[in-house]
Write a protein that holds these residues in place. Structure first.
Motif, short mmCIF file in Angstrom:
data_model
loop_
_atom_site.label_atom_id
_atom_site.label_comp_id
_atom_site.label_asym_id
_atom_site.label_seq_id
_atom_site.Cartn_x
_atom_site.Cartn_y
_atom_site.Cartn_z
N GLY A 6 0.85 -1.18 0.04
CA GLY A 6 0.01 0.00 -0.09
C GLY A 6 0.84 1.17 0.02
N THR A 7 1.80 1.49 0.83
CA THR A 7 2.75 2.56 0.65
C THR A 7 3.48 2.59 -0.47
OG1 THR A 7 3.37 1.86 3.25
CG2 THR A 7 4.92 3.33 1.98
N SER A 8 4.22 1.48 -1.43
CA SER A 8 4.62 1.56 -2.20
C SER A 8 3.73 1.95 -3.60
CB SER A 8 5.23 -0.02 -2.93
OG SER A 8 6.07 -0.38 -2.04
N PHE A 9 2.43 1.74 -3.41
CA PHE A 9 1.34 2.17 -4.37
C PHE A 9 1.30 3.67 -4.16
CE2 PHE A 9 -3.00 3.13 -5.11
CZ PHE A 9 -3.25 2.83 -6.84
N ILE A 10 1.12 4.06 -2.99
CA ILE A 10 0.72 5.66 -2.76
C ILE A 10 2.20 6.50 -3.29
CG2 ILE A 10 0.86 7.34 -0.98
CD1 ILE A 10 -0.81 5.32 0.77
N ILE A 11 3.57 5.74 -2.83
CA ILE A 11 4.56 6.32 -3.61
C ILE A 11 4.36 6.55 -5.05
CG2 ILE A 11 7.17 6.06 -3.80
CD1 ILE A 11 7.05 5.24 -0.78
N TYR A 12 4.23 5.59 -5.66
CA TYR A 12 4.11 5.49 -7.14
C TYR A 12 3.00 6.46 -7.68
CZ TYR A 12 6.85 1.43 -7.78
OH TYR A 12 8.38 0.78 -8.08
N TYR A 164 2.71 -2.60 -11.52
CA TYR A 164 3.33 -3.69 -10.80
C TYR A 164 2.65 -3.84 -9.58
CZ TYR A 164 6.56 -6.54 -8.37
OH TYR A 164 7.06 -7.61 -7.61
N GLY A 165 2.53 -2.44 -8.90
CA GLY A 165 1.89 -2.36 -7.61
C GLY A 165 0.58 -2.80 -7.48
N VAL A 166 -0.24 -2.41 -8.42
CA VAL A 166 -1.84 -2.94 -8.63
C VAL A 166 -1.91 -4.30 -8.96
CG1 VAL A 166 -4.03 -2.56 -9.94
CG2 VAL A 166 -2.50 -0.44 -9.24
N VAL A 167 -1.01 -4.79 -9.61
CA VAL A 167 -1.03 -6.26 -9.86
C VAL A 167 -0.76 -7.02 -8.71
CG1 VAL A 167 -0.11 -8.33 -11.15
CG2 VAL A 167 -0.67 -6.10 -12.42
N SER A 168 0.22 -6.53 -7.94
CA SER A 168 0.77 -7.22 -6.57
C SER A 168 -0.38 -7.31 -5.50
CB SER A 168 2.00 -6.62 -6.10
OG SER A 168 3.08 -6.65 -7.05
N ILE A 169 -1.11 -6.30 -5.47
CA ILE A 169 -2.42 -6.14 -4.50
C ILE A 169 -3.23 -7.00 -4.97
CG2 ILE A 169 -3.86 -4.29 -3.50
CD1 ILE A 169 -1.93 -2.26 -3.84
N ILE A 170 -3.54 -7.05 -6.11
CA ILE A 170 -4.71 -7.97 -6.73
C ILE A 170 -4.19 -9.37 -6.41
CG2 ILE A 170 -5.77 -8.65 -8.55
CD1 ILE A 170 -5.88 -5.69 -9.81
N CYS A 171 -2.98 -9.76 -6.83
CA CYS A 171 -2.70 -11.01 -6.54
C CYS A 171 -2.79 -11.41 -4.90
CB CYS A 171 -1.25 -11.47 -7.07
SG CYS A 171 -1.25 -11.28 -8.73
#
Length: 179
Positions: A6-12, A164-171
């Motif tokens: 979630g933090t990585s997603f926000i940073i991106y 990549y971050g969105v796909v990682s969260i979905i997975c």
């Protein structure tokens, strides 16, 4: 693990918005940063320094002592940034400007007219950046092109990271549901 993603997603997202903002400022603004590629204005404008040119300052508002950007058409269509040395109004009402580089002994042999005037230099960053000499190879017009390319590459890197971050969260969510 989920908090880290979630933090990585926000940073991106923040980086993506930053690159979009940089692109919009660079392409939509009437103020642009340009590279100094000669020593004719030293020590005021050092070679490889960046200057901010305002393209909205009217030609009539230019005064003696201002540094302006203009196209010199007598030999080539090269763009020059020199200081206004003399301003004269001709009998027909046309205003012509004679410029001079601070590091040159004599004024320029050509004149600047409203047709060749581009803008007024309004800010200077004289921190010489040696890598700029390599990147821009002495052509000030390449600054905005290379900046745009760097912004697009950065944008694409951030976009791929975001995907990549969105796909990682979905997975991660799907894997959690399976358990």
């Amino acid at each position: 693990m989920r908090k880290k993603m979630g933090t990585s997603f926000i940073i991106y997202v923040i980086l993506l918005l930053s690159f979009i903002g940089l692109y919009l400022v660079n392409s939509c603004s009437s103020i642009k940063w340009d590279l100094i590629t000669s020593n004719s204005m030293e020590p005021t404008l050092m070679t490889n320094s960046l200057v901010c040119t305002d393209y909205t300052v009217p030609y009539e508002d230019i005064e003696i002592g201002d540094i302006i950007r203009y196209t010199e058409k007598s030999i080539t269509d090269r763009e020059i940034m020199h200081r206004v040395y003399q301003k004269t109004e001709l009998p027909n009402g046309e205003i012509i400007i004679i410029t001079k580089g601070d590091n040159l002994a004599v004024p320029d042999r050509w004149t600047v007219t409203e047709d060749t005037y581009i803008g007024k230099v309004v800010d200077v960053n004289n921190d010489v950046v040696p890598i700029l000499d390599f990147l821009y190879s002495g052509n000030a017009q390449q600054v905005n092109t290379i900046s745009l390319i760097l912004i697009v590459v950065g944008f694409l890197l951030v976009l791929f990271g975001l995907i990549y971050g969105v796909v990682s969260i979905i997975c991660a969510v799907l894997n959690k549901k399976r358990r």
